[in-house]
Enzyme design. Structure first.
Site, PDB file in Angstrom:
ATOM      1  N   LYS A   1      16.399  60.194 -14.677  1.00 56.51           N
ATOM      2  CA  LYS A   1      17.686  60.898 -14.560  1.00 56.51           C
ATOM      3  C   LYS A   1      18.395  60.756 -15.909  1.00 56.51           C
ATOM      4  O   LYS A   1      19.261  59.913 -16.103  1.00 56.51           O
ATOM      5  CB  LYS A   1      18.524  60.302 -13.424  1.00 56.51           C
ATOM      6  CG  LYS A   1      19.741  61.148 -13.066  1.00 56.51           C
ATOM      7  CD  LYS A   1      19.342  62.469 -12.423  1.00 56.51           C
ATOM      8  CE  LYS A   1      20.553  63.235 -11.926  1.00 56.51           C
ATOM      9  NZ  LYS A   1      20.183  64.501 -11.276  1.00 56.51           N
TER      10      LYS A   1
ATOM     11  N   SER B   1      18.585  68.768  -8.838  1.00 58.75           N
ATOM     12  CA  SER B   1      19.594  67.778  -8.473  1.00 58.75           C
ATOM     13  C   SER B   1      20.393  68.300  -7.282  1.00 58.75           C
ATOM     14  O   SER B   1      19.837  68.516  -6.219  1.00 58.75           O
ATOM     15  CB  SER B   1      20.491  67.445  -9.676  1.00 58.75           C
ATOM     16  OG  SER B   1      21.122  66.204  -9.491  1.00 58.75           O
TER      17      SER B   1
END
Length: 588
Positions: free
Chosen positions: A187, A382
């Site tokens: 991430k 996401s």
């Protein structure tokens, strides 16, 4: 009292003027929908521009503002034209690399359907990237029957690359300290602020993305041009190509000017043929899919936020407001005419809370008996994947950026910056964590613990929901999650996506889910339905609608959008967008 009546009559006058203008415009539109004069048509498409995923149909806005052509308009024009015996072919102008990979694949698929209906397709470019990349535009062009290049033009076929910004050095110079956390190592959104270069996981992810997208580029061009992929790779390493070099390498069929392409297309079409712009044709002939059972289409585009949909100046498009999305799903679910819902997503994520609100509205629609099929566009990552995962079926383009199952949050501590300028802040608070979100102080130990608890909870919910929705073991989801971005092709191999294809493919699955034949005639209806022109006038006068202001703002910012897209990762608030795809330099 005089001032009251003066204001009242002024308001009435404004209403009359706007209604008259809107009514006149709608009357003109009705008159303008008469059939084209010619019975022999060649479509003229401008693909040398960035295309919004979808522009809401708004008659009043069209009267007051210039309408922006969208990806939906281009695809609908091609799909309508392939069923129209008057249309003999298409001429498309291409050039720069403004259109991203997912949209390029969407357009190319529509062109291939058009050609399969026994119609010709010519691509023309002044230059496929003038002293710049032209790979994606050439990829689109390779799906056409013939490619024309203007003299002195280039074929900027050089391969796939991406640039990712890292601002830690600049923040250090400004005495700003990023206090950001993520789940997990891929991430990499926070890396823009915390690093001066790629971490190993970040580099690994980007190399895998670039490698897969390069493979899709090569295989698509090789198939379209009838070339060997290995030989094409050797060619790409020699690019960019001068006009005569491109002809010799069989990348281009003919060198010529647009008027020559137009003449060749009209001659191919036959006597009396006319070149008609795609938008004009669509306005006259109407969109495809206007008869049969109803399939509701809901567009979810832009950064995901709580509240209403608005304009996102960084992307040039709309943000995705959770309230509007819930309204769209609720109305589609309650409409007895709707047999299934097609949810089109183009989003790199945003707010976790807003994403969960939208996901729940999708689940409720399914519980009400409406199957939901997701079609992923340029990106659905996401938060964009969060809102997709509970669909009956997920369809993605091979080049869609998706996954990024992770979370990021934190703040920028700016006290050092203020100290440099001699600015002092007085702060009074009551409560051990009252200043937790203040940019003036770093997190205390207990505040850090609370932030970690928040991140762990959101990430845990994300992983569990994916495992349940996709029927995968939690351990498997953790292995493929960790915040990593995947292409649509990679995501399908991992079980995050069901099928590869475009929106037309997804519409076929929506028909099946509705109990119809895959090629059955259907009515495609956008939800939420637009307000009537009169309602729009009332909203405009009373200030209840911000659509006109949003359109004006978008037009004003249009010329700055390429720069703003590059700077977007540096100016977004990481604390406000916990489910955000990291910058990849690959989307448009």
């Amino acid at each position: 009292m005089y001032r009251f009546f003066r204001g009242l009559f002024a308001l009435i006058g404004l209403i009359v003027v706007v209604v008259a203008a809107g009514g006149g415009y709608l009357a003109y539109k009705a008159w303008d929908r008469e059939e084209p004069v010619s019975d022999t048509i060649v479509l003229n498409l401008d693909l040398d521009q960035d295309l919004a995923e979808y522009v809401p149909a708004d008659p009043l806005s069209e009267a007051l503002f210039a309408r922006t052509e969208s990806l939906r308009d281009v695809v609908d024009a091609l799909d309508r034209a392939r069923m129209d015996p008057r249309v003999k072919g298409v001429v498309a102008r291409l050039g720069g690399d403004q259109i991203g990979t997912g949209k390029a694949q969407e357009i190319r698929a529509a062109v291939e359907r058009f050609r399969a209906s026994d119609r010709f397709a010519f691509a023309f470019s002044h230059s496929f990237g003038e002293l710049g990349p032209g790979d994606r535009s050439y990829y689109m062009a390779s799906g056409f029957e013939r490619i024309w290049l203007q003299p002195v033009g280039l074929v900027g076929l050089t391969g796939v690359s991406a640039s990712v910004p890292f601002a830690r050095g600049a923040l250090d110079e400004l005495n700003i300290t990023p206090e950001l956390r993520h789940r997990e190592e891929y991430k990499s959104f926070m890396n823009t602020f915390t690093e001066k270069g790629f971490t190993e996981p970040h580099r690994e992810m980007m190399e895998a993305l670039i490698g897969d997208l390069e493979g899709q580029l090569v295989s698509g061009i090789a198939q379209g041009r009838g070339m060997d992929p290995a030989a094409l790779r050797q060619l790409i390493d020699r690019g960019p190509f001068l006009d005569r070099e491109a002809v010799a390498a069989k990348l281009v069929d003919q060198i010529g000017y647009f008027d020559e392409v137009r003449s060749a297309a009209l001659a191919r079409a036959g006597a009396g043929a006319e070149l008609i712009d795609g938008a004009d044709y669509l306005r006259s002939a109407g969109r495809p899919h206007v008869s049969g059972p109803t399939i509701a289409v809901i567009y979810g585009t832009g950064s995901i936020q709580s509240g209403k949909t608005g304009v996102d100046p960084l992307s040039g498009g709309t943000s995705m407001g959770s309230e509007d999305m819930v309204e769209a799903f609720d109305k589609a679910a309650a409409d007895p005419q709707v047999r299934a819902i097609l949810f089109r997503i183009d989003s790199g994520g945003g707010s976790a809370v807003a994403s969960e609100t939208i996901r729940r509205s999708l689940v409720k629609a399914r519980e009400a008996g409406k199957p939901v099929i997701v079609s992923m566009g340029e990106a659905a990552a996401s938060g964009g994947y969060w809102i997709a995962m509970n669909a009956d079926r997920i369809v993605a383009q091979p080049g869609t950026l998706t996954g990024s199952i992770g979370v990021v949050a934190g703040k920028m501590v700016t006290s050092g910056l203020w100290d440099r300028f001699g600015i002092e802040w007085g702060e009074i608070s009551k409560g051990a964590h009252a200043s937790m979100w203040s940019s003036l102080t770093p997190y205390s130990d207990t505040e850090s613990q609370r932030l970690d608890a928040i991140l762990d909870d959101i990430y845990g919910a994300f992983v569990r929901n994916v495992a349940e929705a996709r029927r995968l073991p939690v351990t498997s989801v953790r292995d493929i999650a960790k915040g990593r971005v995947w292409t649509g092709a990679q995501a399908k191999a991992l079980g995050l996506v069901d099928e590869l294809g475009d929106m037309d493919t997804a519409l076929g699955f929506a028909r099946q889910a509705a109990g119809l034949a895959q090629d059955a005639a259907v009515t495609v209806e956008i939800f939420p339905k637009p307000d009537s022109p009169f309602r729009q006038v009332v909203d405009l006068v009373t200030g209840a609608s911000e659509a006109r202001t949003a359109a004006a703002t978008q037009a004003m910012l249009a010329r700055f959008q390429p720069l703003l897209r590059e700077l977007a990762p540096l100016v977004r608030d990481p604390a406000a967008e916990t489910l955000t795809m990291p910058p990849t330099g690959l989307t448009r």
